[in-house]
Design a protein around this motif. Structure first.
Motif, mmCIF file in Angstrom:
data_model
loop_
_atom_site.group_PDB
_atom_site.id
_atom_site.type_symbol
_atom_site.label_atom_id
_atom_site.label_comp_id
_atom_site.label_asym_id
_atom_site.label_seq_id
_atom_site.Cartn_x
_atom_site.Cartn_y
_atom_site.Cartn_z
ATOM 1 N N THR A 77 8.919 -6.075 4.231
ATOM 2 C CA THR A 77 7.744 -6.822 3.771
ATOM 3 C C THR A 77 8.169 -8.076 3.012
ATOM 4 O O THR A 77 9.047 -8.020 2.153
ATOM 5 N N ARG A 78 7.525 -9.175 3.347
ATOM 6 C CA ARG A 78 7.864 -10.456 2.734
ATOM 7 C C ARG A 78 6.795 -10.864 1.742
ATOM 8 O O ARG A 78 5.596 -10.736 2.018
ATOM 9 N N SER A 79 7.225 -11.351 0.593
ATOM 10 C CA SER A 79 6.262 -11.853 -0.393
ATOM 11 C C SER A 79 5.557 -13.087 0.169
ATOM 12 O O SER A 79 6.109 -13.789 1.011
ATOM 13 N N PRO A 80 4.350 -13.369 -0.328
ATOM 14 C CA PRO A 80 3.662 -14.575 0.144
ATOM 15 C C PRO A 80 4.495 -15.829 -0.143
ATOM 16 O O PRO A 80 5.224 -15.889 -1.139
ATOM 17 N N SER A 81 4.385 -16.816 0.746
ATOM 18 C CA SER A 81 5.059 -18.103 0.513
ATOM 19 C C SER A 81 4.461 -18.795 -0.708
ATOM 20 O O SER A 81 5.174 -19.418 -1.493
ATOM 21 N N LYS B 271 -5.406 2.494 -0.041
ATOM 22 C CA LYS B 271 -5.744 2.717 -1.446
ATOM 23 C C LYS B 271 -5.225 1.580 -2.315
ATOM 24 O O LYS B 271 -5.820 1.223 -3.318
ATOM 25 N N VAL B 272 -4.088 1.012 -1.931
ATOM 26 C CA VAL B 272 -3.488 -0.024 -2.764
ATOM 27 C C VAL B 272 -3.436 -1.362 -2.061
ATOM 28 O O VAL B 272 -3.883 -2.371 -2.575
ATOM 29 N N SER B 273 -2.900 -1.373 -0.847
ATOM 30 C CA SER B 273 -2.699 -2.667 -0.205
ATOM 31 C C SER B 273 -3.021 -2.602 1.275
ATOM 32 O O SER B 273 -3.100 -1.524 1.860
ATOM 33 N N SER B 274 -3.238 -3.770 1.851
ATOM 34 C CA SER B 274 -3.401 -3.825 3.300
ATOM 35 C C SER B 274 -2.316 -4.720 3.868
ATOM 36 O O SER B 274 -1.915 -5.714 3.267
ATOM 37 N N GLN B 275 -1.836 -4.354 5.054
ATOM 38 C CA GLN B 275 -0.745 -5.091 5.678
ATOM 39 C C GLN B 275 -1.267 -6.336 6.379
ATOM 40 O O GLN B 275 -2.372 -6.347 6.908
ATOM 41 N N VAL B 276 -0.421 -7.350 6.395
ATOM 42 C CA VAL B 276 -0.667 -8.566 7.145
ATOM 43 C C VAL B 276 0.529 -8.731 8.088
ATOM 44 O O VAL B 276 1.666 -8.816 7.620
#
Length: 326
Positions: free
Chosen positions: A6-10, A275-280
């Protein structure tokens, strides 16, 4: 799929509240910056975005708020008018959908003029809406009430197309203003001729599960993509009514599918918020695996920049932007 890839947002932009929808304007603003709107519980923020890829004097992203619009209810969907411009006399025009089954057309000159027109007619939840892309004089919306409705800017309903299941997505052909694409939850995507109000072509998802979202590739209109069940599907409408490609994407369920506006080989999908996050996931047609994997806490909404290979997702008190290599 490796979670550790998983990559952090730019880039990120802080917001004051949970962001439910976010949309770049797909039209030129008449200025170097792009128009961006995001909405939450009782507001819509309209601003401009400029990225370091566009201007060397910008560090990361420069987001400027132009106006905050009060909105009676939570914003569930939002569409930009091509009439929104920042050159000459500034005009901001967009339309929203909310849980009261009404559309709201908001028009502002960012000074004194500020109009809200409420459009009523749908009898259930409105899932998507879009402006006619050349002049912006019509709006079309689709709903759980099994209808696709056309409206003029005075708020009058001008046509109703009856669907066979809930309408989940609607797209307008970028040049041929009489062609409309409507995706239905049961797994059928139909193309309509608005002059005859008849379907001229249909695509079939097969037995993959509910169709959640579909998009017409506006840079190459023979391509259509959709999020269906846990998969993404892609059609070449000149070849078959069945998808050319189908791949598993999200473990739980795929939620949104959007083509890049800058490069027809890129598209993005989001998973249903967990519950916590959704994937992009950002995908490239030539690659079997996603080329970028991100995640956003309670992420919702998905939109691509008009000229950069960059997409945005809303989340908990922030906007997350992912830039992808061409």
């Amino acid at each position: 799929m490796q979670e550790d890839s998983t990559r952090s947002p730019s880039y990120t932009v802080a917001c004051e509240d949970y962001v439910h929808v976010v949309e770049f304007s797909p039209f030129s603003s008449g200025s170097p910056a792009s128009l961006l709107a995001y909405g939450g519980n009782q507001y819509v923020v309209v601003g401009t975005c400029l990225f370091q890829e566009e201007d060397v004097e910008v560090e990361g992203v420069q987001f400027r708020v132009l106006r905050v619009f009060h909105h009676d209810l939570r914003v569930d969907a939002l569409a930009w008018s091509p009439e929104s411009r920042l050159d000459r006399i500034p005009t901001i025009r967009f339309c929203t959908a909310a849980a009261d089954r009404k559309l709201r057309l908001l028009t502002s000159d960012l000074q004194d003029r500020h109009e809200v027109k409420v459009m009523e007619g749908h009898t259930s939840y409105i899932n998507d809406l879009v402006f006619e892309p050349t002049e912006g004089k019509q709006i079309v919306s689709v709903s759980d009430d099994h209808t696709c409705r056309l409206w003029d800017l005075d708020g009058n309903e001008t046509a109703v197309l009856r669907l066979r299941s809930p309408g989940v997505s609607v797209c307008w052909h970028p040049q041929e203003v009489f062609k409309l694409m409507v995706a239905e939850k049961k797994g059928t995507i139909r193309f309509y001729d608005l002059i005859t109000q008849q379907a001229i072509l249909s695509l079939d998802c097969g037995p993959s599960g509910p169709l959640m979202s579909a998009d017409w590739c506006l840079t190459n209109t023979i391509k259509v993509g959709a999020a269906v069940g846990t998969d993404w599907l892609i059609w070449d409408i000149t070849r078959s009514s069945y998808p050319q490609e189908k791949r598993p994407a999200h473990k739980d369920k795929a939620r949104l599918f959007r083509w890049s506006l800058a490069n027809e080989s890129f598209f993005a999908t989001t998973g249903c918020p967990g519950k916590v996050s959704s994937q992009v996931f950002i995908h490239h047609l030539g690659h079997p695996q996603p080329v970028t994997i991100g995640s956003s806490s309670v992420g919702s909404g998905l939109s691509w920049h008009r000229t950069l290979p960059l997409c945005v997702v809303g989340g908990d008190r922030k906007l997350c932007f992912w830039m992808t290599e061409m």
